[in-house]
Design an enzyme around this catalytic site. Structure first.
Site, PDB file in Angstrom:
ATOM      1  N   SER A  56     -25.036  10.547 -63.302  1.00 23.59           N
ATOM      2  CA  SER A  56     -26.029   9.788 -62.535  1.00 23.59           C
ATOM      3  C   SER A  56     -26.407   8.451 -63.159  1.00 23.59           C
ATOM      4  CB  SER A  56     -27.295  10.630 -62.328  1.00 23.59           C
ATOM      5  OG  SER A  56     -27.083  11.617 -61.344  1.00 23.59           O
ATOM      6  N   GLU A 154     -19.608  15.485 -56.401  1.00 22.45           N
ATOM      7  CA  GLU A 154     -18.312  15.756 -57.019  1.00 22.45           C
ATOM      8  C   GLU A 154     -18.071  14.913 -58.266  1.00 22.45           C
ATOM      9  OE1 GLU A 154     -18.775  15.101 -53.843  1.00 22.45           O
ATOM     10  OE2 GLU A 154     -18.179  16.935 -52.773  1.00 22.45           O
ATOM     11  N   LYS A 220     -32.210   5.645 -67.506  1.00 17.36           N
ATOM     12  CA  LYS A 220     -31.620   6.472 -66.442  1.00 17.36           C
ATOM     13  C   LYS A 220     -30.735   7.497 -67.112  1.00 17.36           C
ATOM     14  CE  LYS A 220     -30.641   8.031 -62.440  1.00 17.36           C
ATOM     15  NZ  LYS A 220     -30.760   9.358 -63.096  1.00 17.36           N
ATOM     16  N   THR A 221     -30.900   8.738 -66.719  1.00 17.12           N
ATOM     17  CA  THR A 221     -30.140   9.829 -67.320  1.00 17.12           C
ATOM     18  C   THR A 221     -29.039  10.315 -66.381  1.00 17.12           C
ATOM     19  OG1 THR A 221     -31.643  11.484 -66.421  1.00 17.12           O
ATOM     20  CG2 THR A 221     -32.174  10.587 -68.594  1.00 17.12           C
ATOM     21  N   GLY A 222     -28.185  11.169 -66.921  1.00 16.23           N
ATOM     22  CA  GLY A 222     -27.151  11.805 -66.119  1.00 16.23           C
ATOM     23  C   GLY A 222     -26.812  13.159 -66.704  1.00 16.23           C
TER      24      GLY A 222
END
Length: 260
Positions: A56, A154, A220-222
Site C-alpha cells: 500500500s 492482488e 504511509k504503510t503497507g
C-alpha cells in the site's frame, strides 16, 4: 522492526550493523534508505537497490499522479465518482460507507492514504490509466525502476522473485522527494500530498509509537503476504521534515507484531 529501526539507525554510530541485526532476528530481507530531504544525499542505505513489494505504499505515488493531473487541468479534487457494490474489494472502511452518494477524487485520495482504503485506490487508479498508467507516470518523472502491474488486492501477493508491483528503497525515496520538493507538483499539491501523509490513521503501531516529542512525521504503510511489510515516511526533530526514510521487509516468518 519498522517502529524502532529508523530511530535506532539514526542514533547508532554503526547504523548498518543495527540493520543487519534486525534482519538476522527476523530471518528475512530488509531494505532501507535514509535520505536528506533538502539535498537528496543518502545518509544510510541497506539493500537500497533491491526490489521489494510496494504494497500500500504505492498509494502515495498514486495520489501524486492524481495531483499532477489536477495541476495540468485534467482532473479536479472536487469531482464526484460514483461506484457500485461490485467495485468494492477487501478492506474498504471508508468507500464502503458511500455507495449511495459516491466520493470526490480528493476524498478518495484521503481515504487511500489515511485509511489505506483499497477500493478508493482502485477507483483512483482507473483515473490515471490503471497500473500501466501509473507506471508511465513514474517513467515521466524519471523513476525507471518502480512498477505497478496489478490492482488491489492482488498486488500484495509478494511472491519470491516476482518483479510485479515492486520498487527499491532508493527509487521510492527519490520519487517521494521529487513529488514533495521539485516542480513535478505545484506547491499547493505538494502541501496536500504531505498533509494526507501527516493525517495517516493506520500507522500508529509503527514509527509514530516511539517518536520523541516534537518530532515531525508523515507516513504511509503497507502490508502483504509472505511477511511483506513496508513504510515510507518523512520525519525529523523540531517538528520539521528533514529526511525521508523508506523501509521494506519481505520473506520473513515473523508475525505482524514482530514486523511492526
Amino acid at each position: 522492526l519498522l517502529a524502532t529501526l529508523p530511530l535506532a539507525v539514526h542514533a547508532s554510530p554503526q547504523p548498518l550493523e543495527q540493520i543487519k541485526l534486525s534482519e538476522s532476528q527476523l530471518s528475512g530481507r530488509v531494505g532501507m534508505i535514509e535520505m536528506d530531504l533538502a539535498s537528496g544525499r543518502t545518509l544510510t542505505a541497506w539493500r537500497a537497490d533491491e526490489r521489494f513489494p510496494m504494497m500500500s505504499t504505492f498509494k502515495v505515488v498514486l495520489c501524486g499522479a492524481v495531483l499532477a493531473r489536477v495541476d495540468a487541468g485534467d482532473e479536479q479534487l472536487e469531482r464526484k465518482i460514483h461506484y457500485r457494490q461490485q467495485d468494492l474489494v477487501d478492506y474498504s472502511p471508508v468507500s464502503e460507507k458511500h455507495l449511495a452518494d459516491g466520493m470526490t477524487v480528493g476524498e478518495l485520495c484521503a481515504a487511500a492514504i489515511t485509511m489505506s482504503d483499497n477500493s478508493a485506490a482502485n477507483l483512483l487508479l482507473a483515473t490515471v490509466g490503471g497500473p500501466a498508467g501509473l507506471t508511465a507516470f513514474l517513467r515521466q518523472i524519471g523513476d525507471n525502476v518502480t512498477r505497478l502491474d496489478r490492482w488491489e488486492t492482488e498486488l500484495n501477493e509478494a511472491l519470491p522473485g516476482d518483479a510485479r508491483a515492486t520498487t527499491t528503497p532508493a527509487s521510492m525515496a527519490a520519487t517521494l522527494r521529487k513529488l514533495l520538493t521539485s516542480q513535478r507538483l505545484s506547491a499547493r499539491s505538494q502541501r496536500q500530498l504531505l498533509q494526507w501523509m501527516v493525517d495517516d490513521r493506520v500507522a500508529g503501531p509503527l514509527i509514530r509509537s516511539v517518536l520523541p516529542a516534537g518530532w515531525f512525521i508523515a507516513d504511509k504503510t503497507g502490508a502483504g503476504e509472505r511477511g511483506a511489510r513496508g513504510i515510507v515516511a518523512l520525519l525529523g526533530p523540531n517538528n520539521k521534515a528533514e529526511r525521508i526514510v523508506v523501509i521494506y521487509l519481505r520473506d520473513t516468518p515473523a508475525s505482524m507484531a514482530e514486523r511492526n
